[in-house]
Design a protein around this motif. Structure first.
Motif, short mmCIF file in Angstrom:
data_model
loop_
_atom_site.label_atom_id
_atom_site.label_comp_id
_atom_site.label_asym_id
_atom_site.label_seq_id
_atom_site.Cartn_x
_atom_site.Cartn_y
_atom_site.Cartn_z
N PHE A 1 29.94 35.05 -14.17
CA PHE A 1 29.14 34.88 -15.39
C PHE A 1 27.73 35.42 -15.19
O PHE A 1 27.20 36.15 -16.05
CB PHE A 1 29.09 33.39 -15.75
CG PHE A 1 28.43 33.12 -17.08
CD1 PHE A 1 29.16 33.23 -18.26
CD2 PHE A 1 27.10 32.73 -17.16
CE1 PHE A 1 28.56 32.98 -19.49
CE2 PHE A 1 26.49 32.47 -18.37
CZ PHE A 1 27.23 32.60 -19.55
N TYR B 1 25.97 38.54 -17.13
CA TYR B 1 24.70 38.43 -17.85
C TYR B 1 23.75 39.55 -17.43
O TYR B 1 23.11 40.18 -18.28
CB TYR B 1 24.05 37.07 -17.59
CG TYR B 1 22.65 37.00 -18.18
CD1 TYR B 1 22.47 36.67 -19.52
CD2 TYR B 1 21.52 37.30 -17.41
CE1 TYR B 1 21.20 36.64 -20.07
CE2 TYR B 1 20.26 37.27 -17.96
CZ TYR B 1 20.10 36.94 -19.29
OH TYR B 1 18.84 36.94 -19.84
N GLN C 1 24.81 42.78 -18.99
CA GLN C 1 24.58 42.81 -20.43
C GLN C 1 23.09 42.90 -20.76
O GLN C 1 22.68 43.59 -21.69
CB GLN C 1 25.18 41.55 -21.07
CG GLN C 1 25.15 41.54 -22.59
CD GLN C 1 25.92 42.69 -23.20
OE1 GLN C 1 27.00 43.03 -22.72
NE2 GLN C 1 25.38 43.30 -24.25
N ILE D 1 21.62 38.78 -26.80
CA ILE D 1 22.40 37.89 -25.95
C ILE D 1 22.13 36.45 -26.39
O ILE D 1 20.98 36.04 -26.50
CB ILE D 1 22.03 38.03 -24.46
CG1 ILE D 1 22.39 39.42 -23.94
CG2 ILE D 1 22.73 36.96 -23.63
CD1 ILE D 1 21.98 39.64 -22.50
N LEU E 1 23.32 32.55 -25.17
CA LEU E 1 23.98 31.85 -24.07
C LEU E 1 24.21 30.41 -24.47
O LEU E 1 23.30 29.74 -24.97
CB LEU E 1 23.11 31.92 -22.81
CG LEU E 1 23.75 31.46 -21.49
CD1 LEU E 1 23.10 32.19 -20.31
CD2 LEU E 1 23.60 29.95 -21.30
N HIS F 1 34.05 37.50 -26.38
CA HIS F 1 32.86 37.09 -25.64
C HIS F 1 33.30 36.47 -24.31
O HIS F 1 34.45 36.06 -24.15
CB HIS F 1 32.04 36.10 -26.47
CG HIS F 1 31.64 36.64 -27.80
ND1 HIS F 1 30.66 37.60 -27.97
CD2 HIS F 1 32.14 36.38 -29.05
CE1 HIS F 1 30.55 37.89 -29.25
NE2 HIS F 1 31.42 37.17 -29.92
N LEU G 1 28.91 33.58 -22.98
CA LEU G 1 27.94 34.66 -23.15
C LEU G 1 28.32 35.45 -24.41
O LEU G 1 29.34 36.14 -24.44
CB LEU G 1 27.96 35.58 -21.92
CG LEU G 1 26.91 36.70 -21.89
CD1 LEU G 1 25.50 36.12 -21.78
CD2 LEU G 1 27.18 37.64 -20.72
N TYR H 1 17.28 35.00 -16.45
CA TYR H 1 18.54 34.28 -16.59
C TYR H 1 18.31 32.77 -16.45
O TYR H 1 18.84 31.97 -17.23
CB TYR H 1 19.55 34.75 -15.54
CG TYR H 1 20.80 33.91 -15.54
CD1 TYR H 1 21.79 34.10 -16.49
CD2 TYR H 1 20.97 32.88 -14.60
CE1 TYR H 1 22.93 33.30 -16.51
CE2 TYR H 1 22.11 32.09 -14.62
CZ TYR H 1 23.08 32.31 -15.56
OH TYR H 1 24.20 31.51 -15.59
#
Length: 341
Positions: free
Chosen positions: A197, A201, A204, A211, A213, A251, A264, A316
């Protein structure tokens, strides 16, 4: 140095008896159990003191460090089954494949070196024969024919070895790809795991697209395990994973750890992501869960979630922390609901 000396051994007695004695001494010095797998490992190591396994062991024990049981298992000579959970087993399998790859690369290097030496020898012999023919008016081509035939046989043998090594490399490549995938996948739900994951992220985020989350957590999951046992809890986890994957198709849905999932959403706005996730929440909440053994009702199973939109200033960790805080706001609001920015 002690291990290197043990691998080389010493002369003065029957070779088979000497090898047997060295295997025993090696296991004692390295404090390894005298089981069949370790005997096999020691035999392969000591029977080929110049081989890739010996070089790998020499690198691991440089400076007087002893081998561990995991080192033996990682190098992959009749290794014993790995104990522990599936995630640990997958990680150790990947480590073993990496070690095997290193050994195979060294084997290729040895093979290329040998072929180069044979080619150079052929060139020298051919040049010497040509010079002899130039000096002799009656010289014939028999010597060149002999040298050429010998070289052709060497080339044929080298081609067979290369063909075998290439097949082994192809098989190993497939195993490595499988191991990499397993290292990024949750063994219970078959969803991507936390590592996958976070990598997704990062990839992406580099595209510059929107984005969102989401962090999701099953409500009162501990009580499910306490009342019905972990086997039922595992089935609940798989049911939630399936519902999230189906509703959030397109997704990335991951099992982040325990009863926590993460989603995500890429290339959509916050409202679209929220509506998609709320569909999953409603699907889970309206489903009638029953025990497989006696068809007794399990009771309501729900999840809460926090969802947020990434900004240009987010890392993140800051984005995940914000989604996690929104999740706890949903829990505080009574559970079975979503909270957004």
């Amino acid at each position: 140095m002690a291990v290197a000396n043990a691998i080389r051994g010493a002369g003065g007695e029957d070779p088979a008896r000497r090898l047997y004695s060295r295997i025993g001494n090696f296991l004692v010095e390295q404090r390894l159990d005298p089981d069949p797998a370790n005997y096999a490992f020691a035999y392969h190591l000591l029977a080929d003191p110049d081989g890739p396994l010996a070089r790998a062991v020499a690198a691991l024990t440089d400076g007087g460090v002893r081998l561990t049981q995991r080192d033996v298992e990682t190098l992959g000579v009749d290794a014993k089954p790995v104990a522990g959970n599936a995630v640990k087993a997958a990680a150790q399998k990947a480590d073993g494949l990496v070690a095997q790859t290193q050994m195979q690369v060294e084997g290729f290097e040895d093979m290329v070196t040998a072929i180069r030496a044979e080619t150079e020898g052929f060139g020298r012999d051919l040049a010497a024969s040509a010079e002899e023919m130039q000096r002799s008016a009656t010289g014939d081509i028999s010597e060149i024919a002999r040298i050429t035939a010998a070289m052709l046989e060497r080339v044929r043998s080298a081609e067979e070895r290369l063909d075998s090594a290439t097949r082994e490399a192809s098989d190993l490549r497939k195993k490595l790809e499988e191991a990499r995938d397993n290292a990024r996948r949750d063994p219970l739900t078959d969803l991507p795991n936390r590592r996958a994951f976070e990598e997704a992220y990062a990839a992406q985020a580099a595209t510059g697209e929107n984005i969102c989350l989401a962090v999701c957590d099953i409500d009162h999951f501990k009580s499910v395990n306490d009342r019905f046992g972990h086997a039922v809890g595992d089935r609940v986890l798989k049911a939630i994973a399936e519902a999230l994957s189906t509703s959030c198709k397109g997704h990335l849905v991951a099992r982040y750890g325990g009863e926590e999932f993460a989603v995500l959403f890429a290339g959509v706005d916050l409202e679209t992501a929220r509506a998609t996730l709320d569909t999953a929440r409603a699907t889970v909440a309206t489903r009638q869960y029953r025990l497989r053994e006696d068809d007794a009702p399990l009771g309501a199973v729900t999840f809460s979630a926090g969802i947020t939109l990434a900004t240009g200033e987010d890392s993140y960790h800051s984005l995940f922390k914000r989604a996690d805080q929104l999740l706890y706001a949903a829990k505080s609001a009574g559970r079975n609901c979503l909270r957004t920015d």
